[in-house]
Design an enzyme around this catalytic site. Sequence first.
Site, short mmCIF file in Angstrom:
data_model
loop_
_atom_site.label_atom_id
_atom_site.label_comp_id
_atom_site.label_asym_id
_atom_site.label_seq_id
_atom_site.Cartn_x
_atom_site.Cartn_y
_atom_site.Cartn_z
N SER A 211 0.82 -1.21 0.00
CA SER A 211 0.00 0.00 0.00
C SER A 211 0.85 1.26 0.00
CB SER A 211 -0.89 -0.02 1.24
OG SER A 211 -1.27 1.29 1.58
N LYS A 212 0.32 2.27 -0.67
CA LYS A 212 1.00 3.57 -0.72
C LYS A 212 1.18 4.16 0.67
CE LYS A 212 -0.42 5.17 -5.22
NZ LYS A 212 -1.45 5.83 -5.97
#
Length: 348
Positions: A255-256
């Site tokens: 995930s970012k």
Amino acid sequence: MSPIRVRIAPSPTGFFHIGNAKTALINWLYARKTGGTFILRLEDTDTERSEAQYADIICEGLRWLGIDWDEGPAFGGEAERGAHGPYRQSERREIHCGEARRLVDEGNAYRCFCTKEELDAERERAQAAKRPPRYSGKCRNLTSEQVAAMGDRPYSVRFRVPQGATTIDDLVQGTVRVENKEIDDFIIVKPNGDPVFHLAVVVDDGLMEITHVIRGDDHLTNAFRHVLLFNALGYKLPTFAHLPMVLDETGKKYSKRLHGANVLDWREDGYLPETIVNYLVLLGWTPEEEGRELFTRKELVEAFSLERLGKSAGKFDLKKLQWLNGQHIRMLTPEQLRDKVLPILHKA
Ligand code: GLU
């Protein structure tokens, strides 16, 4: 120089994600291994989300990793390089629109005058009937008189998907195939005149004479549309290789929001770029020498081959990364180590 031409085409909508860095690295290694050309093209057409600062961050991330490009946009006082420019997609709009007009003139695309309201209603009817949403094909066979009668009503341009099936021999995913009737006549130019991603990416890859499109497997389903466009535009079809995503330590898409999703987080944490390069390539590639993990950049270039790219996603392993960093630090000379450590001590 070898005829191999590869590229990365990041969209500057945020920081430089490690998944993009891995894709860049694999393309770069292939270019360096074969004496080919590595191209950086910034896909900055999403004007709402693209910002100049993000383009600079991507370039800076590549520089830090030592992934140098042979052709690409101007950056940090250096001029644009290469004979296939411009390398910012936003500066190629006229080229994309010209190719869209050619597709219309040659019958491979058509003007669609359906309004947003009509298309929304169509979609809602399909949803209510539990059918997949499809374009009705209403404007597919308008005669030139009917088109002329529309005057200056706004229109989008749709690609006329031909009959038959489309097959891709992907170097990583193997042979994948789709019946063309599963693909809607998709929009390639929006009513406001903006080219859509599918058109832009194919025109740019075609005109930049890209021989191998190596990118994330989130684009595998798009690739069918791309192949149709390549053929209709009369460009030489590149070889495709769709790479698996990078997963976090729990096995989910990295995930970012996680620390380390941004390549430059690792620089902040004191990791060597050599470590990150070594580590990222192992997330998607296995060397011939079984079990070997430690590679310098030069050794990677020598050992690299597309044939050994894997299909399963690489799971992040911080312990291994730390171990590799220790190994790479031990390879530094005392002077190199001093130069790396002093700025960190000063900052602290
Ligand atoms: N701009 C696209 C992305 O960042 C890349 C598309 C491609 O590599 O073809 O996902």
